[in-house]
Motif scaffolding. Structure first.
Motif, PDB file in Angstrom:
ATOM      1  N   ASP A 260     118.263  97.137  54.962  1.00 43.72           N
ATOM      2  CA  ASP A 260     117.431  95.982  55.308  1.00 43.72           C
ATOM      3  C   ASP A 260     116.762  95.431  54.048  1.00 43.72           C
ATOM      4  OD1 ASP A 260     115.612  94.151  56.285  1.00 43.72           O
ATOM      5  OD2 ASP A 260     115.087  95.365  58.033  1.00 43.72           O
ATOM      6  N   ALA A 261     117.234  94.285  53.567  1.00 45.42           N
ATOM      7  CA  ALA A 261     116.698  93.690  52.343  1.00 45.42           C
ATOM      8  C   ALA A 261     115.253  93.234  52.515  1.00 45.42           C
ATOM      9  CB  ALA A 261     117.578  92.520  51.908  1.00 45.42           C
ATOM     10  N   SER A 262     114.885  92.803  53.738  1.00 42.77           N
ATOM     11  CA  SER A 262     113.516  92.348  53.966  1.00 42.77           C
ATOM     12  C   SER A 262     112.524  93.498  53.814  1.00 42.77           C
ATOM     13  CB  SER A 262     113.392  91.726  55.358  1.00 42.77           C
ATOM     14  OG  SER A 262     113.651  92.679  56.376  1.00 42.77           O
ATOM     15  N   LYS A 263     112.920  94.698  54.259  1.00 42.84           N
ATOM     16  CA  LYS A 263     112.046  95.858  54.084  1.00 42.84           C
ATOM     17  C   LYS A 263     111.960  96.254  52.617  1.00 42.84           C
ATOM     18  CE  LYS A 263     112.468  97.973  58.656  1.00 42.84           C
ATOM     19  NZ  LYS A 263     112.859  99.195  59.420  1.00 42.84           N
ATOM     20  N   HIS A 264     113.057  96.071  51.898  1.00 40.62           N
ATOM     21  CA  HIS A 264     113.046  96.341  50.458  1.00 40.62           C
ATOM     22  C   HIS A 264     112.000  95.467  49.767  1.00 40.62           C
ATOM     23  CE1 HIS A 264     114.540  96.611  46.305  1.00 40.62           C
ATOM     24  NE2 HIS A 264     114.485  95.300  46.292  1.00 40.62           N
ATOM     25  N   ILE A 265     111.997  94.176  50.101  1.00 44.09           N
ATOM     26  CA  ILE A 265     111.048  93.248  49.489  1.00 44.09           C
ATOM     27  C   ILE A 265     109.624  93.563  49.922  1.00 44.09           C
ATOM     28  CG2 ILE A 265     110.355  90.824  49.351  1.00 44.09           C
ATOM     29  CD1 ILE A 265     113.331  90.103  49.722  1.00 44.09           C
ATOM     30  N   GLN A 266     109.441  93.840  51.222  1.00 45.52           N
ATOM     31  CA  GLN A 266     108.105  94.125  51.742  1.00 45.52           C
ATOM     32  C   GLN A 266     107.521  95.395  51.137  1.00 45.52           C
ATOM     33  OE1 GLN A 266     106.227  92.163  53.986  1.00 45.52           O
ATOM     34  NE2 GLN A 266     104.673  93.575  53.184  1.00 45.52           N
ATOM     35  N   LEU A 267     108.366  96.432  50.954  1.00 39.84           N
ATOM     36  CA  LEU A 267     107.888  97.688  50.380  1.00 39.84           C
ATOM     37  C   LEU A 267     107.399  97.468  48.957  1.00 39.84           C
ATOM     38  CD1 LEU A 267     107.452 100.735  50.330  1.00 39.84           C
ATOM     39  CD2 LEU A 267     109.890 101.010  49.790  1.00 39.84           C
ATOM     40  N   ARG A 268     108.165  96.714  48.183  1.00 41.21           N
ATOM     41  CA  ARG A 268     107.727  96.470  46.809  1.00 41.21           C
ATOM     42  C   ARG A 268     106.422  95.693  46.769  1.00 41.21           C
ATOM     43  NH1 ARG A 268     111.570  93.685  42.307  1.00 41.21           N
ATOM     44  NH2 ARG A 268     111.383  91.889  43.712  1.00 41.21           N
ATOM     45  N   GLU A 269     106.282  94.710  47.654  1.00 37.93           N
ATOM     46  CA  GLU A 269     105.036  93.947  47.710  1.00 37.93           C
ATOM     47  C   GLU A 269     103.858  94.852  48.089  1.00 37.93           C
ATOM     48  OE1 GLU A 269     104.280  90.695  47.092  1.00 37.93           O
ATOM     49  OE2 GLU A 269     106.280  90.503  46.235  1.00 37.93           O
ATOM     50  N   ASP A 270     104.070  95.704  49.064  1.00 40.20           N
ATOM     51  CA  ASP A 270     102.999  96.605  49.490  1.00 40.20           C
ATOM     52  C   ASP A 270     102.617  97.569  48.373  1.00 40.20           C
ATOM     53  OD1 ASP A 270     102.713  95.508  52.008  1.00 40.20           O
ATOM     54  OD2 ASP A 270     104.136  96.891  52.948  1.00 40.20           O
ATOM     55  N   LEU A 271     103.616  98.109  47.679  1.00 34.91           N
ATOM     56  CA  LEU A 271     103.328  99.042  46.589  1.00 34.91           C
ATOM     57  C   LEU A 271     102.608  98.350  45.446  1.00 34.91           C
ATOM     58  CD1 LEU A 271     106.644 101.122  46.474  1.00 34.91           C
ATOM     59  CD2 LEU A 271     104.384 101.931  47.177  1.00 34.91           C
ATOM     60  N   MET A 272     103.009  97.115  45.141  1.00 33.42           N
ATOM     61  CA  MET A 272     102.337  96.376  44.064  1.00 33.42           C
ATOM     62  C   MET A 272     100.878  96.151  44.398  1.00 33.42           C
ATOM     63  SD  MET A 272     104.975  93.587  42.434  1.00 33.42           S
ATOM     64  CE  MET A 272     105.307  92.762  43.988  1.00 33.42           C
ATOM     65  N   ASP A 273     100.607  95.717  45.640  1.00 29.67           N
ATOM     66  CA  ASP A 273      99.215  95.499  46.035  1.00 29.67           C
ATOM     67  C   ASP A 273      98.426  96.808  46.008  1.00 29.67           C
ATOM     68  OD1 ASP A 273      99.640  92.820  46.378  1.00 29.67           O
ATOM     69  OD2 ASP A 273      99.920  92.936  48.557  1.00 29.67           O
ATOM     70  N   TYR A 274      99.043  97.866  46.522  1.00 35.18           N
ATOM     71  CA  TYR A 274      98.358  99.155  46.589  1.00 35.18           C
ATOM     72  C   TYR A 274      98.015  99.674  45.190  1.00 35.18           C
ATOM     73  CZ  TYR A 274      97.699 104.159  47.443  1.00 35.18           C
ATOM     74  OH  TYR A 274      97.207 105.434  47.473  1.00 35.18           O
ATOM     75  N   ILE A 275      98.985  99.566  44.271  1.00 33.58           N
ATOM     76  CA  ILE A 275      98.789 100.101  42.920  1.00 33.58           C
ATOM     77  C   ILE A 275      97.886  99.199  42.093  1.00 33.58           C
ATOM     78  CG2 ILE A 275      99.963 100.643  40.747  1.00 33.58           C
ATOM     79  CD1 ILE A 275     102.377 101.524  42.411  1.00 33.58           C
ATOM     80  N   TYR A 277      95.716  96.486  42.977  1.00 32.67           N
ATOM     81  CA  TYR A 277      94.346  96.253  43.429  1.00 32.67           C
ATOM     82  C   TYR A 277      93.589  97.568  43.611  1.00 32.67           C
ATOM     83  CZ  TYR A 277      95.949  91.521  44.195  1.00 32.67           C
ATOM     84  OH  TYR A 277      96.470  90.254  44.011  1.00 32.67           O
ATOM     85  N   GLY A 278      94.306  98.619  43.992  1.00 37.83           N
ATOM     86  CA  GLY A 278      93.659  99.927  44.119  1.00 37.83           C
ATOM     87  C   GLY A 278      93.178 100.442  42.785  1.00 37.83           C
ATOM     88  N   THR A 279      93.995 100.261  41.739  1.00 39.50           N
ATOM     89  CA  THR A 279      93.624 100.696  40.384  1.00 39.50           C
ATOM     90  C   THR A 279      92.464  99.880  39.849  1.00 39.50           C
ATOM     91  OG1 THR A 279      95.904 101.393  39.953  1.00 39.50           O
ATOM     92  CG2 THR A 279      94.466 101.043  38.038  1.00 39.50           C
ATOM     93  N   ASN A 280      92.512  98.573  40.073  1.00 43.17           N
ATOM     94  CA  ASN A 280      91.427  97.702  39.585  1.00 43.17           C
ATOM     95  C   ASN A 280      90.109  98.028  40.260  1.00 43.17           C
ATOM     96  OD1 ASN A 280      93.095  96.393  37.819  1.00 43.17           O
ATOM     97  ND2 ASN A 280      93.480  94.616  39.163  1.00 43.17           N
ATOM     98  N   ASN A 281      90.163  98.339  41.555  1.00 39.50           N
ATOM     99  CA  ASN A 281      88.930  98.725  42.259  1.00 39.50           C
ATOM    100  C   ASN A 281      88.354 100.026  41.733  1.00 39.50           C
ATOM    101  OD1 ASN A 281      89.066  96.433  43.875  1.00 39.50           O
ATOM    102  ND2 ASN A 281      90.189  97.472  45.521  1.00 39.50           N
ATOM    103  N   ASP A 282      89.275 100.951  41.364  1.00 37.19           N
ATOM    104  CA  ASP A 282      88.808 102.240  40.836  1.00 37.19           C
ATOM    105  C   ASP A 282      88.122 102.078  39.495  1.00 37.19           C
ATOM    106  OD1 ASP A 282      89.803 103.493  43.043  1.00 37.19           O
ATOM    107  OD2 ASP A 282      91.703 104.106  42.096  1.00 37.19           O
ATOM    108  N   ASN A 283      88.558 101.043  38.732  1.00 33.06           N
ATOM    109  CA  ASN A 283      88.004 100.842  37.380  1.00 33.06           C
ATOM    110  C   ASN A 283      86.685 100.092  37.403  1.00 33.06           C
ATOM    111  OD1 ASN A 283      90.188 102.156  36.216  1.00 33.06           O
ATOM    112  ND2 ASN A 283      91.381 100.261  35.937  1.00 33.06           N
ATOM    113  N   GLU A 284      86.384  99.480  38.540  1.00 31.00           N
ATOM    114  CA  GLU A 284      85.127  98.719  38.587  1.00 31.00           C
ATOM    115  C   GLU A 284      83.921  99.632  38.747  1.00 31.00           C
ATOM    116  OE1 GLU A 284      85.640  95.961  41.753  1.00 31.00           O
ATOM    117  OE2 GLU A 284      87.027  94.664  40.640  1.00 31.00           O
TER     118      GLU A 284
END
Length: 284
Positions: A260-275, A277-284
């Protein structure tokens, strides 16, 4: 044995040669038509181990113990096969769901195995356990591999951007490529112990190469376990996973789900947001 193996490599030989060689006629002591004794089991095993450790050509054993290239090749093949068939169930076991859950999100690395198709065969057949996880509020059923751009858009692959533009994309590309280096370092450690892995492979056929690689991995895992550094343990009573036969409805559903190519794209988007924005929040 000391005359065949270099002293520094003796600590690598953590194999029960009796268990490995039992049942193989090749390792039995034999005599030729003139009554001359052939090579012992230990000599054949030591010759094979030396080739693995030193990465030398099979014809070099003639300089040490007058062993022909043919016997040396057969020693290497038979020992490698014996190691795989004797210890493969323990040291090449599929990770359990508990093992997979011990890995943090984003820590799964690029696939580096002899037969890539076997990964998906095992996943499709249900031999490999599913590894469900949630990231950025979305649920996913399978684990994933970090890959480069040549791989297809499967839901089990996470690829970096070839030409990232936004800051988030650049950050993810650096993190993804950095994580993929882990498997390269692991392979480097394998080559450091078993030099046969880093030399030209044209001397051997594919079956022999497969046994050699798996045997080196098994013996490497033995050394790691012997040093008390293993992170997973063999559980022979662990329940087997539900397996699906090719052509069945369940099997075909898993094929569609993985591709499923749509899940491939969605997973990468979710991981990018998680990594990102999660990292930036930790640094604040």
């Amino acid at each position: 044995m000391g005359g065949i193996l270099p002293p520094k490599s003796l600590h690598l030989v953590a194999v029960d040669f009796v268990a490995v060689t039992t049942g193989y006629e090749f390792f039995q002591l034999r005599y030729d038509a003139r009554g001359r004794r052939g090579f012992t089991t230990l000599q054949k095993c030591a010759a094979a181990i030396r080739l693995m450790v030193m990465g030398e050509s099979p014809d070099t054993m003639d300089d040490y113990i007058r062993m022909s290239e043919r016997i040396t090749r057969e020693s290497l093949y038979t020992l490698s096969r014996g190691v795989v068939e004797t210890f493969g169930d323990v040291y090449l076991q599929k990770p359990s769901l508990h093992d997979l859950q011990e890995l943090a999100v984003g820590s799964k690395n690029d696939v580096s195995v002899l037969d890539q198709s076997l990964i998906f065969d095992d996943l499709l057949n249900g031999k490999t356990p599913d590894a469900p996880f949630t990231v950025n509020g979305n649920d996913y059923k399978y684990g994933y591999y970090l890959t480069d751009g040549i791989y297809p858009q499967y839901s089990t692959f996470v690829k970096a951007f070839r030409h990232p533009v936004e800051e988030r994309d650049n950050f993810f590309k650096r993190r993804q490529e950095g994580a993929r280096k882990d498997i390269e370092r692991a392979f480097g450690a394998l080559k450091a112990k078993w030099h046969i892995v880093e030399h030209a492979a044209r001397l051997f056929d594919l079956e022999t190469l497969r046994y050699i690689m798996y045997a080196c991995i098994i013996m490497h895992n033995m050394v790691v376990e012997d040093k008390g550094r293993s992170i997973a343990h063999y559980i022979p009573t662990e329940p087997r996973h539900v397996q699906f036969q090719p052509g069945t409805t369940e099997y075909l559903y898993r094929v569609v789900d993985i591709q499923d190519a749509s899940k491939h794209i969605q997973l990468r988007e979710d991981l990018m947001d998680y990594i990102f924005y999660g990292t930036n929040n930790d640094n604040e």
